[in-house]
Design a protein around this motif. Structure first.
Motif, PDB file in Angstrom:
ATOM      1  N   UNK A  78      -6.611   0.091 -12.155  1.00 41.72           N
ATOM      2  CA  UNK A  78      -5.779  -1.077 -12.399  1.00 41.72           C
ATOM      3  C   UNK A  78      -5.156  -1.619 -11.124  1.00 41.72           C
ATOM      4  N   UNK A  79      -4.639  -0.729 -10.287  1.00 41.26           N
ATOM      5  CA  UNK A  79      -4.013  -1.131  -9.028  1.00 41.26           C
ATOM      6  C   UNK A  79      -4.441  -0.174  -7.915  1.00 41.26           C
ATOM      7  N   UNK A  80      -4.636  -0.719  -6.732  1.00 42.97           N
ATOM      8  CA  UNK A  80      -4.807   0.078  -5.519  1.00 42.97           C
ATOM      9  C   UNK A  80      -3.954  -0.599  -4.460  1.00 42.97           C
ATOM     10  N   UNK A  81      -2.804  -0.009  -4.157  1.00 43.76           N
ATOM     11  CA  UNK A  81      -1.827  -0.639  -3.279  1.00 43.76           C
ATOM     12  C   UNK A  81      -1.307   0.368  -2.259  1.00 43.76           C
ATOM     13  N   UNK A  82      -0.662  -0.180  -1.237  1.00 48.44           N
ATOM     14  CA  UNK A  82      -0.042   0.656  -0.205  1.00 48.44           C
ATOM     15  C   UNK A  82       1.480   0.514  -0.281  1.00 48.44           C
ATOM     16  N   UNK A  83       2.175   1.517   0.227  1.00 44.28           N
ATOM     17  CA  UNK A  83       3.631   1.453   0.255  1.00 44.28           C
ATOM     18  C   UNK A  83       4.187   2.500   1.193  1.00 44.28           C
ATOM     19  N   UNK A  84       5.484   2.462   1.414  1.00 45.76           N
ATOM     20  CA  UNK A  84       6.123   3.410   2.310  1.00 45.76           C
ATOM     21  C   UNK A  84       6.875   4.468   1.505  1.00 45.76           C
ATOM     22  N   UNK A  85       7.074   5.621   2.124  1.00 44.28           N
ATOM     23  CA  UNK A  85       7.829   6.680   1.457  1.00 44.28           C
ATOM     24  C   UNK A  85       9.292   6.291   1.299  1.00 44.28           C
ATOM     25  N   UNK A  86       9.780   5.419   2.144  1.00 48.75           N
ATOM     26  CA  UNK A  86      11.169   4.972   2.019  1.00 48.75           C
ATOM     27  C   UNK A  86      11.369   4.174   0.736  1.00 48.75           C
ATOM     28  N   UNK A  87      10.371   3.379   0.379  1.00 53.96           N
ATOM     29  CA  UNK A  87      10.457   2.576  -0.845  1.00 53.96           C
ATOM     30  C   UNK A  87      10.080   3.364  -2.094  1.00 53.96           C
ATOM     31  N   UNK A  88       9.279   4.435  -1.916  1.00 55.90           N
ATOM     32  CA  UNK A  88       8.694   5.114  -3.076  1.00 55.90           C
ATOM     33  C   UNK A  88       8.940   6.619  -3.028  1.00 55.90           C
ATOM     34  N   UNK A  89       9.846   7.131  -3.839  1.00 51.45           N
ATOM     35  CA  UNK A  89      10.063   8.579  -3.878  1.00 51.45           C
ATOM     36  C   UNK A  89       8.819   9.355  -4.303  1.00 51.45           C
ATOM     37  N   UNK A  90       7.925   8.719  -5.045  1.00 49.01           N
ATOM     38  CA  UNK A  90       6.687   9.403  -5.429  1.00 49.01           C
ATOM     39  C   UNK A  90       5.843   9.744  -4.202  1.00 49.01           C
ATOM     40  N   UNK A  91       5.853   8.884  -3.190  1.00 47.25           N
ATOM     41  CA  UNK A  91       5.117   9.168  -1.960  1.00 47.25           C
ATOM     42  C   UNK A  91       5.782  10.314  -1.199  1.00 47.25           C
ATOM     43  N   UNK A  92       7.084  10.446  -1.315  1.00 53.19           N
ATOM     44  CA  UNK A  92       7.771  11.583  -0.695  1.00 53.19           C
ATOM     45  C   UNK A  92       7.272  12.891  -1.287  1.00 53.19           C
ATOM     46  N   UNK A  93       7.034  12.922  -2.583  1.00 54.24           N
ATOM     47  CA  UNK A  93       6.503  14.134  -3.212  1.00 54.24           C
ATOM     48  C   UNK A  93       5.082  14.414  -2.737  1.00 54.24           C
ATOM     49  N   UNK A  94       4.302  13.362  -2.525  1.00 50.61           N
ATOM     50  CA  UNK A  94       2.954  13.549  -1.981  1.00 50.61           C
ATOM     51  C   UNK A  94       3.011  14.062  -0.546  1.00 50.61           C
ATOM     52  N   UNK A  95       4.006  13.605   0.218  1.00 47.71           N
ATOM     53  CA  UNK A  95       4.183  14.078   1.593  1.00 47.71           C
ATOM     54  C   UNK A  95       4.448  15.583   1.624  1.00 47.71           C
ATOM     55  N   UNK A  96       5.237  16.091   0.694  1.00 51.46           N
ATOM     56  CA  UNK A  96       5.521  17.521   0.645  1.00 51.46           C
ATOM     57  C   UNK A  96       4.252  18.322   0.430  1.00 51.46           C
ATOM     58  N   UNK A  97       3.410  17.855  -0.487  1.00 44.83           N
ATOM     59  CA  UNK A  97       2.157  18.566  -0.756  1.00 44.83           C
ATOM     60  C   UNK A  97       1.191  18.448   0.415  1.00 44.83           C
TER      61      UNK A  97
END
Length: 366
Positions: free
Chosen positions: A295-314
């Motif tokens: 449905x969507x393929x988008x980019x974003x920053x970890x500052x805007x998206x806490x979900x990306x912060x969780x991906x950063x940990x992994x």
């Protein structure tokens, strides 16, 4: 800071992600160890993904901060769990293990970058040459078998310096700059090096493979005709594709992917990748892959998206565990490898059948 400019306007997302019937499940992603087409810089590229939207991720990040007693910085980064913070790593393990908030919702795709270079030799040169002569190297896993022969025996057959030199010349030959500029010198240098490697090889299977590669000059020249929108050696794009397909299979469709922004992920490339993922594709009949509902393929920053912060940990944890397998030990990898190994996909680009091999410590060479 978010990327700006004409190449980064259509697919940048700053608003929070939210699972819905229209978007399906959101998958947040981040990488570690990406050097673009420089596949011989560092050992591993990790692309980590977490099936969580921002609304839920914000609560999980907040709880992590409280339990791990992390108050500084606006973003939660893996480095906050490294060093002497064994108690914090205990909190992180609980997040991923049975009963944790992200149990069953984490996956890591690991690329052995040297093996990726070898696989590209097979895909871009040998496979094209074979197909032109009526053979399908993807049938019965033949392409993978050939890549493993060169990856696992090449260093012994050519010695460390010779093997490395061959791959360095291939990377220079197949890089975006050489391909777009039609640099004949890079091709000539690579094929001259290939001739020398064939003459020097001391292992029969490698010698035979190098002999076959010497006949691929027409396929090599064809790379300069139409390389397409993606750099030939860029591994971040296939990482995104494999991740989207993984979650579509495990969660059902549609899915939406939010990836941490990178300069290589321009609007043109994200749009092209979304189209590729939406249709059946593959170089040969036996390598065909069914399209998925993305449905969507988008980019974003970890500052805007806490979900990306969780991906950063992994991503950070998996990179440390992969480094342990390569002989680089740390308190972080010792504390986390047992929890991380089950999260690594067996479809990772590794010269092994199962990613669990990465649990073995200290394998500094193949």
């Amino acid at each position: 800071m978010p990327l700006t400019g004409d190449d980064f306007t259509l697919y940048s997302r700053t608003t929070a992600t939210s699972n819905s019937e229209g978007s399906g499940r959101w998958i947040a992603c981040d990488e570690s160890g990406n050097d673009g087409e420089q596949l011989l810089n560092g050992r591993y590229l990790v692309y980590a993904s977490v099936a969580v939207d921002d609304a839920e991720a914000a609560d999980i990040v907040g709880e992590l901060r409280r339990e791990a007693q992390i108050q500084q910085s606006a973003e939660l980064k893996f480095k906050a769990f490294s060093g002497r913070w064994a108690n914090r790593r205990h909190v992180l393990r609980r997040l991923w293990e049975p009963g944790g908030a992200l149990e069953g919702r984490c996956a890591a795709y690991v690329v052995d970058k040297e093996y990726a270079a070898v696989a590209k030799v097979v895909d871009l040169l040998l496979e094209e040459h074979a197909w032109a002569h009526g053979r399908d190297l993807y049938q019965a896993g033949e392409a993978r078998r050939i890549a493993r022969v060169l990856a696992l025996q090449g260093r012994r057959a050519l010695k460390q310096e010779g093997f490395r030199y061959l791959l360095e010349n291939f990377v220079a030959f197949a890089s975006q700059r050489a391909v777009k500029n039609g640099e004949a010198a890079a091709a000539e240098t690579f094929y001259n090096r290939l001739d020398a490697a064939w003459a020097a090889s001391t292992r029969r299977e490698v010698t035979e493979l190098l002999f076959r590669l010497r006949a691929t000059r027409p396929a090599g020249n064809a790379l300069r005709v139409d390389a397409g929108p993606f750099p030939l050696l860029e591994m971040l794009v296939p990482c995104i594709a494999e991740t989207a397909r993984y979650w579509a299979k495990h969660l059902g469709e549609p899915v939406s992917v939010l990836t941490d922004e990178q300069k290589t992920l321009t609007d043109e490339r994200l749009g092209a990748l979304a189209q590729v993922l939406g249709r059946t594709s593959g170089a040969t009949p036996s390598s065909r892959i069914r399209g998925i509902a993305l449905q969507h393929l988008v980019r974003g920053t970890s500052l805007d998206h806490p979900s990306v912060q969780l991906a950063d940990l992994l991503a950070g944890a998996t990179a440390a565990v992969a480094a342990r397998h390569a002989g680089v030990y740390s308190a972080v990898s010792e504390d986390l490898y047992a929890s991380v190994i089950p999260l690594i996909s067996d479809e990772s680009l590794l010269p092994y059948d199962h990613a669990s091999v990465l649990a073995a410590p200290g394998a500094a060479t193949h």
